[in-house]
Design an enzyme around this catalytic site. Structure first.
Site, PDB file in Angstrom:
ATOM      1  N   HIS A  31       0.851  -1.198   0.000  1.00  0.00           N
ATOM      2  CA  HIS A  31       0.000   0.000   0.000  1.00  0.00           C
ATOM      3  C   HIS A  31       0.883   1.244   0.000  1.00  0.00           C
ATOM      4  CE1 HIS A  31      -2.924   2.979   1.259  1.00  0.00           C
ATOM      5  NE2 HIS A  31      -3.866   2.129   0.884  1.00  0.00           N
ATOM      6  N   GLU A  72      -4.209   2.129  -7.182  1.00  0.00           N
ATOM      7  CA  GLU A  72      -4.562   3.229  -6.275  1.00  0.00           C
ATOM      8  C   GLU A  72      -3.669   4.432  -6.568  1.00  0.00           C
ATOM      9  OE1 GLU A  72      -6.606   1.756  -2.383  1.00  0.00           O
ATOM     10  OE2 GLU A  72      -4.472   1.914  -2.056  1.00  0.00           O
TER      11      GLU A  72
HETATM   12  P1  13P Z   1      -9.834   6.147   0.555  1.00  0.00           P
HETATM   13  O1  13P Z   1     -10.989   5.273   0.096  1.00  0.00           O
HETATM   14  O2  13P Z   1     -10.037   6.723   1.914  1.00  0.00           O
HETATM   15  O3  13P Z   1      -9.470   7.148  -0.490  1.00  0.00           O
HETATM   16  O4  13P Z   1      -8.574   5.168   0.711  1.00  0.00           O
HETATM   17  C1  13P Z   1      -8.229   4.341  -0.331  1.00  0.00           C
HETATM   18  C2  13P Z   1      -7.233   3.382   0.154  1.00  0.00           C
HETATM   19  O5  13P Z   1      -6.105   3.742   0.453  1.00  0.00           O
HETATM   20  C3  13P Z   1      -7.655   1.985   0.296  1.00  0.00           C
HETATM   21  O6  13P Z   1      -6.566   1.153   0.482  1.00  0.00           O
END
Ligand code: 13P
Length: 255
Positions: free
Chosen positions: A101, A171
């Site tokens: 992450h 992401e």
């Molecule tokens: P948010 O949904 O708060 O933007 O976070 C995304 C995330 O980092 C999920 O791993």
């Protein structure tokens, strides 16, 4: 077969109403066998990654969906203070783990090479890996998104050969917790690109690509309607049980 997933990543938070407050009445079984089977089938694409300290409580209160870890150690055992191994999270009932992450990369200096080590452990131990990749705002603005993603994918997936399911979470770092997202078309095209690149550098039979970054009740459906978006990784909106369930039900409707 690929594995669609809608995952709640609680990060280092507990829902404000506690875990029992998070669980909605629609998520609870009446304990009759038929209801239990129906619920198991209904929630089979839902993943929840609470802090490890709260896994057992969650597992006892909510019997459906998949439990996951937010991270695992890149080591199997031994003198690694603070780490939690793959075997330990398996023992707690986890069947998937988020890996790499952007918050792990930013605050703990995790590199693609570390993520690759963790990926190999997951595949060896039968944990579904949810590998996070994404570009910074600077890279996005400079039009370097694909270049950055390709580099991450090459460093993480080179020479991987597996028949097991691999989930990749796209992401964009700038979309996490910001309320901003790329357009659904952008995400859909990037997911296709990710699938193509991974197929060209690794031998993986089942790849799912899910999207994470400011997914909420308002925008979730539009992401799920895209052919290359196989689910979502949700932070903030997953801390509210009702919102998360609404998003999950939106996913099932478009599936
Ligand atoms: P948010 O949904 O708060 O933007 O976070 C995304 C995330 O980092 C999920 O791993």
């Amino acid at each position: 077969m690929s594995h669609p997933l809608v995952i709640a990543n609680w990060k280092m938070n507990i829902p404000s109403g506690g875990i029992s407050g998070w669980i909605q009445s629609e998520m609870v079984s009446k304990n009759e066998e038929e209801d239990f089977d129906n619920k198991s089938s209904h929630f089979k694409f839902m993943g929840i990654a609470p802090p490890i300290s709260h896994l057992t409580e969650l597992k006892n209160l909510f019997k459906f969906g998949l439990l996951g870890a937010q991270d695992i150690s890149r080591f199997n055992d031994g003198a690694k203070t603070g780490d939690i191994s793959a075997d330990m999270v398996i023992d707690k009932g986890c069947t998937f783990s988020i890996l790499g992450h952007s918050e792990r990369r930013e605050f703990y200096n995790e590199t693609n090479s570390h993520v690759s080590e963790k990926l190999r452990i997951c595949l060896e131990k039968n944990i579904v890996p949810v590998v996070c990749i994404g570009e910074s705002l600077e890279d996005y603005n400079a039009g370097k998104t694909l270049e950055v993603l390709d580099m991450q994918l090459k460093e993480i997936f080179a020479s991987i050969s597996t028949k097991k399911t691999v989930v990749i979470a796209y992401e964009p770092v700038w979309a996490i917790g910001s309320g901003k997202t790329p357009t659904v078309d952008e995400v859909n095209n990037i997911h296709q690109h990710i699938k193509d690149i991974v197929q060209s550098i690794a031998e993986i039979e089942a790849i799912s690509v899910i999207y994470g970054g400011s997914v909420n009740c308002e925008n979730a459906k539009s992401f799920f309607q895209q052919t290359n978006i196989d689910g979502a990784l949700i932070g903030g909106a997953s801390l509210n049980g009702k919102d998360f369930l609404d998003i999950y039900n939106d996913f099932l409707e478009t599936f």
